[in-house]
Design a protein around this motif. Structure first.
Motif, PDB file in Angstrom:
ATOM      1  N   UNK A 177      30.072  33.831  80.044  1.00 16.12           N
ATOM      2  CA  UNK A 177      31.528  33.931  80.209  1.00 16.12           C
ATOM      3  C   UNK A 177      32.063  32.778  81.051  1.00 16.12           C
ATOM      4  N   UNK A 178      32.830  31.910  80.429  1.00 19.53           N
ATOM      5  CA  UNK A 178      33.482  30.810  81.134  1.00 19.53           C
ATOM      6  C   UNK A 178      32.573  29.717  81.629  1.00 19.53           C
ATOM      7  N   UNK A 179      31.287  29.745  81.264  1.00 17.84           N
ATOM      8  CA  UNK A 179      30.324  28.815  81.860  1.00 17.84           C
ATOM      9  C   UNK A 179      29.877  27.697  80.923  1.00 17.84           C
ATOM     10  N   UNK A 180      30.323  27.691  79.683  1.00 18.61           N
ATOM     11  CA  UNK A 180      29.943  26.624  78.755  1.00 18.61           C
ATOM     12  C   UNK A 180      30.569  25.302  79.181  1.00 18.61           C
ATOM     13  N   UNK A 181      30.021  24.181  78.722  1.00 20.61           N
ATOM     14  CA  UNK A 181      30.643  22.891  79.047  1.00 20.61           C
ATOM     15  C   UNK A 181      32.066  22.790  78.509  1.00 20.61           C
ATOM     16  N   UNK A 182      32.312  23.396  77.357  1.00 18.90           N
ATOM     17  CA  UNK A 182      33.636  23.399  76.743  1.00 18.90           C
ATOM     18  C   UNK A 182      33.657  24.513  75.701  1.00 18.90           C
ATOM     19  N   UNK A 253      22.861  24.154  78.120  1.00 24.72           N
ATOM     20  CA  UNK A 253      21.909  23.430  78.969  1.00 24.72           C
ATOM     21  C   UNK A 253      22.146  21.927  78.959  1.00 24.72           C
ATOM     22  N   UNK A 254      22.378  21.351  77.776  1.00 21.58           N
ATOM     23  CA  UNK A 254      22.437  19.895  77.652  1.00 21.58           C
ATOM     24  C   UNK A 254      23.857  19.343  77.508  1.00 21.58           C
ATOM     25  N   UNK A 269      26.516  15.605  70.535  1.00 22.50           N
ATOM     26  CA  UNK A 269      25.848  15.090  69.337  1.00 22.50           C
ATOM     27  C   UNK A 269      26.032  13.583  69.216  1.00 22.50           C
ATOM     28  N   UNK A 270      27.195  13.106  69.602  1.00 28.30           N
ATOM     29  CA  UNK A 270      27.453  11.666  69.596  1.00 28.30           C
ATOM     30  C   UNK A 270      26.546  10.961  70.596  1.00 28.30           C
ATOM     31  N   UNK A 275      19.684  14.543  65.271  1.00 26.35           N
ATOM     32  CA  UNK A 275      18.230  14.721  65.116  1.00 26.35           C
ATOM     33  C   UNK A 275      17.616  15.269  66.394  1.00 26.35           C
ATOM     34  N   UNK A 276      18.037  14.720  67.551  1.00 29.05           N
ATOM     35  CA  UNK A 276      17.524  15.211  68.831  1.00 29.05           C
ATOM     36  C   UNK A 276      17.979  16.638  69.087  1.00 29.05           C
ATOM     37  N   UNK A 277      19.211  16.929  68.735  1.00 28.82           N
ATOM     38  CA  UNK A 277      19.716  18.293  68.921  1.00 28.82           C
ATOM     39  C   UNK A 277      18.888  19.259  68.077  1.00 28.82           C
ATOM     40  N   UNK A 278      18.565  18.838  66.857  1.00 30.21           N
ATOM     41  CA  UNK A 278      17.730  19.658  65.980  1.00 30.21           C
ATOM     42  C   UNK A 278      16.346  19.878  66.612  1.00 30.21           C
ATOM     43  N   UNK A 279      15.827  18.859  67.281  1.00 29.33           N
ATOM     44  CA  UNK A 279      14.538  18.987  67.972  1.00 29.33           C
ATOM     45  C   UNK A 279      14.621  20.033  69.077  1.00 29.33           C
ATOM     46  N   UNK A 280      15.720  20.010  69.837  1.00 29.00           N
ATOM     47  CA  UNK A 280      15.916  21.021  70.877  1.00 29.00           C
ATOM     48  C   UNK A 280      15.925  22.432  70.275  1.00 29.00           C
ATOM     49  N   UNK A 281      16.590  22.575  69.120  1.00 26.25           N
ATOM     50  CA  UNK A 281      16.634  23.878  68.469  1.00 26.25           C
ATOM     51  C   UNK A 281      15.239  24.330  68.063  1.00 26.25           C
TER      52      UNK A 281
END
Length: 576
Positions: A177-182, A253-254, A269-270, A275-281
């Protein structure tokens, strides 16, 4: 509690603390989930900045330009609303004389609340089960889908059960709740018939098929000015919730948290690449992630009455450009209860009644355009330059209705009406290009939104309000003459063959000369020489057309410049 002492937060260094934006400092001071307990004791006549920001996590918005006025945003996952909720909501709005606006995320905004009633209305809605949590702020916003989910003839997978699972996970989750980067906007659709676009979403699960199995292809990083990109991931139905959770946690987290203007999923993502985001997943997922299947999307235009897959019909109740009043809500709820109908809120800002026995309904409603998405406008939003709801009259409404044109009309560049994901997109601004400050519209044309191919082209930087209707009529006339059945096809086969600056020049020249001529070749030199060879603006034609556009633009303000005036006029700025 009326103030949060963010200066007492312990950071590694002073520089670390100062590098965070104000919202991130606030998150370090107190968790919004814990702040909720203090809302009942707040003095709503004397809120400080920390209160104003934290209240947004619970759907309460205090107007920055008028601190006496409040707004409450209600979330209805998948646009589902019960007749009881509709009736109760109508009575609340009637009691407090509230204005009601439907949103492009299938939610509802209640306006004209004040410090004396905001808490009472907030608590009353909670009591009857209408939720406002996480409808604002740095949260996962209302989760959207196709209006005919589970019942439409284009529907393959009913996704409402998955939306319920997603909402159960995120809603009132004290770690989120309210803690995401955006904020994160999420859409999921199990239908292949597409009349608008979910590619403006941060997260979009699009219907797909792989090895004869239906599921979803994952698209990430969309926003009002960008398309979500394919993540090369195919998700089976039983994997949706797990993948959704992992996306949320990886972003949390990132995600970037310093510059407030660069904190969306798009920016992460930019920064790191998809590809790196997919690796994190994959690192977080216990099973091997499958590569994408075939995305199943087909452009459709829905009628006022649509036949459903159970042999019944739906009816689109048209709002007045997202406005609706309490009496209308009450009439709808009573009619739906009497006829045993289901009610849903669409992302097109209309209300749909489902399960009609025949193509007929005895319910009066506004009967003009239903393909225009309009932001709240300056009457309700401090960022908007135009009072969009009333100034819709400056548009060629009959032509827009005739051709089912998707038109997004935003009051500012924040783009709440998704103007860059529309056939025609407008942004209401103000400009003093020719001395007198006037309302002007920036015009975007030709988004290829059905399959998420392209956002709209910015063709006009500033068209004064009194010239807007004529310019749009010229553009629509060009489409009509092209012979293409949809504006999206016209955009793909015609508009995207030309530069933005040439289209600007072409439509201005037609406005200036009043000539009925059309784009009948892709050779711009031939087009200009065959149609405008003796016109004065041709003296200024250069490779980028800038000087000729300057010369012609003055005609929009009912002022035709001489060559000398045009050379002196350097105020028309072409960039955004």
């Amino acid at each position: 509690m009326s103030k949060v002492e963010v200066n007492s937060v312990e950071m590694n260094t002073k520089e670390d603390f100062e590098s965070f934006n104000i919202r991130e400092k606030l998150k370090k001071a107190i968790r919004p989930y814990d702040y909720y307990k203090t809302i009942s004791s707040l003095d709503f006549d004397n809120l400080c900045l920390s209160d104003i920001l934290l209240l947004q996590d619970f759907g309460i918005y205090n107007n920055e330009l008028n601190d006496d006025e409040f707004m409450l945003r209600l979330r209805f996952p998948a646009g589902r609303i019960t007749n009881l909720e509709l009736r109760t909501l109508s009575l609340i709005c009637k009691k407090y004389n509230l204005d009601i606006i439907l949103t492009a995320r299938a939610g509802i905004q209640l306006h004209k609340l004040d410090s004396t009633n905001i808490l009472e209305v907030f608590k009353t809605l909670e009591t009857i089960g209408i939720n406002t949590w996480q409808s604002f702020g740095d949260n996962i916003r209302n989760i959207t889908t196709d209006i005919f989910d589970g019942i439409g003839k284009y529907n393959i997978i009913e996704v409402y059960p998955y939306i319920q699972q997603m909402q159960k996970y995120i809603l009132k989750n004290e770690e989120l709740v309210g803690l995401l980067p955006r904020r994160l906007s999420t859409a999921i659709s199990g239908s292949y018939g597409n009349s608008s676009s979910f590619f403006a979403s941060d997260i979009y699960f699009a219907l797909a098929k792989k090895n004869d199995i239906y599921g979803f292809n994952l698209y990430l990083g969309g926003k009002n000015s960008e398309l979500a990109k394919c993540a090369n991931i195919f998700i089976k139905e039983n994997e949706v919730l797990d993948i959704f959770k992992i996306i949320i946690n990886v972003f949390n987290k990132y995600g970037l948290r310093l510059d407030r203007e660069r904190t969306r999923l798009f920016h992460l993502l930019e920064d790191i690449g998809i590809t790196q985001f997919r690796t994190y997943l994959q690192d977080k997922y216990e099973k091997k992630i499958s590569t994408k299947g075939e995305t199943l999307l087909e452009k459709v235009s829905f009628d006022e009455y649509e036949e459903l897959n159970n042999g019944t019909f739906s009816f689109c109740y048209r709002t007045e450009f997202a406005r609706i009043n309490s009496d209308e809500l009450l009439n709808i709820s009573q009619y739906a209860s009497r006829e045993d109908l289901e009610v849903r809120i669409g992302t097109d800002q209309q209300i749909y009644l489902l399960n009609l026995k025949e193509r007929n309904i005895s319910l009066d409603n506004y009967n003009e355009n239903r393909t225009i998405i309009a932001c709240a406008g300056s009457e309700y939003c401090p960022y908007a330059y135009w009072n969009i709801k009333d100034e819709i009259s400056f548009l060629p409404l009959e032509k827009i209705e005739e051709h089912n044109l998707i038109l997004g009309f935003s009051g500012c560049l924040k783009g709440c009406a998704k103007h860059q994901h529309s056939d025609i997109g407008l942004v209401g601004l103000k400009s003093n290009i020719y001395g007198q400050r006037e309302k002007t519209a920036r015009i975007y044309l030709g988004a290829l939104y059905t399959k998420g191919e392209k956002t709209a082209k910015k063709v006009f930087n500033a068209v004064p309000i009194n010239s807007l209707k004529k310019i749009l009529e010229i553009i629509i006339d060009e489409f009509e003459n092209s012979g293409y059945k949809t504006f999206e096809s016209f955009a793909r086969e015609v508009l995207h063959k030309f530069s933005d600056s040439f289209l600007n020049l072409w439509f201005l020249a037609k406005y200036y000369t009043k000539k009925t001529i059309y784009l009948d070749t892709e050779d711009y030199k031939e087009l200009l020489e065959n149609n405008f060879v003796n016109e004065s603006f041709m003296d200024y034609i250069e490779e980028d057309f800038e000087e000729a556009i300057k010369f012609l633009s003055s005609s929009l303000w009912n002022k035709k410049e001489s060559k000398e005036d045009a050379l002196l006029n350097k105020t028309y700025i072409m960039q955004a």
